[in-house]
Design an enzyme around this catalytic site. Structure first.
Site, PDB file in Angstrom:
ATOM      1  N   TRP A 121       0.876  -1.182   0.000  1.00  0.00           N
ATOM      2  CA  TRP A 121       0.000   0.000   0.000  1.00  0.00           C
ATOM      3  C   TRP A 121       0.909   1.227   0.000  1.00  0.00           C
ATOM      4  CZ3 TRP A 121      -1.999   2.673   4.870  1.00  0.00           C
ATOM      5  CH2 TRP A 121      -2.994   3.596   4.573  1.00  0.00           C
TER       6      TRP A 121
ATOM      7  N   ASP B  96      -0.723  -5.370   9.306  1.00  0.00           N
ATOM      8  CA  ASP B  96      -1.730  -4.401   8.869  1.00  0.00           C
ATOM      9  C   ASP B  96      -2.979  -5.189   8.474  1.00  0.00           C
ATOM     10  OD1 ASP B  96      -3.234  -2.377   7.851  1.00  0.00           O
ATOM     11  OD2 ASP B  96      -1.695  -1.566   6.530  1.00  0.00           O
TER      12      ASP B  96
ATOM     13  N   LYS C  93     -13.447  -0.634   5.869  1.00  0.00           N
ATOM     14  CA  LYS C  93     -14.004  -1.453   4.784  1.00  0.00           C
ATOM     15  C   LYS C  93     -15.086  -2.385   5.310  1.00  0.00           C
ATOM     16  CE  LYS C  93     -10.541   0.453   2.963  1.00  0.00           C
ATOM     17  NZ  LYS C  93      -9.756   0.807   1.863  1.00  0.00           N
TER      18      LYS C  93
HETATM   19  C1  LIG Z   1      -3.266  -2.054   3.525  1.00  0.00           C
HETATM   20  C2  LIG Z   1      -4.038  -0.906   4.076  1.00  0.00           C
HETATM   21  N1  LIG Z   1      -3.734  -0.447   5.284  1.00  0.00           N
HETATM   22  C3  LIG Z   1      -4.397   0.571   5.834  1.00  0.00           C
HETATM   23  C4  LIG Z   1      -5.413   1.204   5.158  1.00  0.00           C
HETATM   24  C5  LIG Z   1      -6.057   2.387   5.806  1.00  0.00           C
HETATM   25  O1  LIG Z   1      -7.367   2.280   6.088  1.00  0.00           O
HETATM   26  P1  LIG Z   1      -8.191   3.453   6.740  1.00  0.00           P
HETATM   27  O2  LIG Z   1      -9.047   4.009   5.675  1.00  0.00           O
HETATM   28  O3  LIG Z   1      -8.956   2.788   7.831  1.00  0.00           O
HETATM   29  O4  LIG Z   1      -7.254   4.472   7.281  1.00  0.00           O
HETATM   30  C6  LIG Z   1      -5.758   0.784   3.882  1.00  0.00           C
HETATM   31  C7  LIG Z   1      -6.809   1.467   3.126  1.00  0.00           C
HETATM   32  O5  LIG Z   1      -6.845   1.560   1.952  1.00  0.00           O
HETATM   33  C8  LIG Z   1      -5.050  -0.315   3.331  1.00  0.00           C
HETATM   34  O6  LIG Z   1      -5.335  -0.771   2.118  1.00  0.00           O
END
Ligand SMILES: Cc1ncc(COP(=O)(O)O)c(C=O)c1O
Length: 394
Positions: free
Chosen positions: A127, A209, A244
């Site tokens: 990410w 994560d 999500k």
């Molecule tokens: C791998 C990963 N970590 C963390 C997040 C962050 O999510 P949040 O929207 O809850 O901050 C995302 C969101 O796209 C993600 O894909």
């Protein structure tokens, strides 16, 4: 002084969202931004969330600050969802954070405070924001191999080789619990077992994560890797998110979690996590966490959540199958059935940056430059034109 400020580059994914919004083509399609969409192309508010909000409006008595670590009930629910009874509660410190991003950032600041010389190992690719977050926290990062030569499956030997021969004891390894973003490629249970053993042998600290619990196979099934990892790695950090799986994107609901070997270390760790938060945003927002707690404390709403999550999961799986079939029936020379082995909202398609560029300029089809698609952006309605566009550049 401000005259000298240079323009920062736009965020690669959110920048695409802006171009999409400005595109006048009525047939435009976006598979770029990582939010779930239903068959009508909407990102809905879950029914269980609406019901919990109605309850909250009636019962809420104050908007006073939460504690630095957030809502106690919420923190217990997070621990329960992640670990079940695989670890004693006294060994776990949970702090509520603004989204999973906040969870990763608090974990990163915590690592920098306690182990400033640790290098964070991240998968290549990962990410995009991981790089920003660890850099902002002052931590050095290195990448470990993740994708095989076809860029559609896992280079497990390469990953294990990098972790066992390049990482140093005391380093941190960022792992995606499931639904790897951006590739959709996850290790198998056997591979997780081996990863845990290598982490333990090399004395590496997992930072898991977990942004997609329930989007892979199921809530419990997706957490199995975490619970398995605990057997070989009794200490770990986790960042979790309800963006999500509860559709609570804009409410910013997440957590940073530390598992220690004993209660004393967990209590000390908690005090350090709180120190990080106090100087950052002081305390987290209430509403989203109150929604999650309300749903999870009410058996009827909890069942509703499980059903709605299962609906989202099956829709994504169904769209994967439809796309693979449509490309095959449309005469694609390449076999796209690898998409069926990938998990969660994202997939690496193998499209080149040039093909992605042509899709955007010629067909108003928006895909991230790496070839990552958000499968949840596919609908039965947009599938024919999507397939035709993809076939035109393949
Ligand atoms: C791998 C990963 N970590 C963390 C997040 C962050 O999510 P949040 O929207 O809850 O901050 C995302 C969101 O796209 C993600 O894909």
């Amino acid at each position: 002084m401000f005259e000298f400020i240079a323009q920062a580059p736009p965020d690669p994914i959110l920048g695409l969202a802006e171009s999409f919004a400005a595109d006048p083509n009525p047939k435009k399609i976006s598979l770029a931004v990582g939010v779930f969409k239903d068959a009508a192309g909407q990102t809905p508010v879950l029914r269980c969330v609406k019901a919990a909000e109605r309850k909250l409006i009636e019962s809420e008595k104050t908007k006073t600050y939460l504690g630095i670590d957030g809502l106690p009930d919420y923190r217990n629910h997070v621990r329960e969802l992640l670990f079940g009874d695989a670890v004693e509660a006294a060994r776990v410190a949970v702090v509520q954070t603004p989204g999973g991003t906040g969870g990763v950032r608090v974990a990163a600041d915590f690592v920098f405070g306690q182990m400033p010389r640790a290098t964070v190992w991240i998968s290549n690719p990962t990410w995009e924001n991981h790089l920003n977050i660890f850099a902002a926290a002052g931590l050095a990062t290195h990448v470990y191999r993740y994708l095989d030569a076809s860029r559609t499956g896992l280079d497990f030997d390469g990953m294990i080789d990098d972790l066992s021969s390049k990482a140093s004891p005391g380093d941190v390894v960022l792992l995606h619990a499931c639904c790897h973003n951006p590739t959709g490629v996850d290790p198998t249970p056997e591979q997780w077992h081996r990863i845990g053993n290598v982490m333990a042998e090399k004395r590496l600290l997992p930072l898991v994560d977990f942004a997609y619990q329930g989007f892979g196979t199921g809530i419990q099934e997706d957490a199995a890797c975490l619970r398995g990892l605990l057997k070989s790695c009794p200490e770990m950090l986790v960042a979790s998110s309800f963006s999500k799986n509860f559709g609570l994107y804009s409410e910013r609901v997440g957590a940073a979690v530390m598992v220690a070997t004993d209660a004393r270390s967990a209590t000390a760790g908690m005090s350090q996590l709180k120190r990080v938060i106090r100087s950052n945003y002081s305390n987290p927002p209430r509403h989203g966490a109150a929604i999650v707690s309300t749903v999870l404390a009410d058996p009827e709403l909890k069942t509703m959540w499980h059903e709605e999550l299962a609906e989202m999961r099956s829709r994504i799986k169904a769209m994967r199958q439809l796309l693979v079939n449509a490309l095959r029936d449309g005469g694609a020379k390449r076999d796209f059935s690898f998409l069926l082995n990938q998990s969660g909202m994202f997939s690496y398609t193998g499209l080149t940056p040039m093909q992605v560029d042509r899709l955007r300029t010629e067909k108003s089809l928006y895909i991230v430059g790496s070839g990552r698609i958000n499968v949840a952006g596919i609908t039965p309605e947009n599938l024919p034109s999507l397939t035709e566009s993809l076939l035109s550049v393949l």
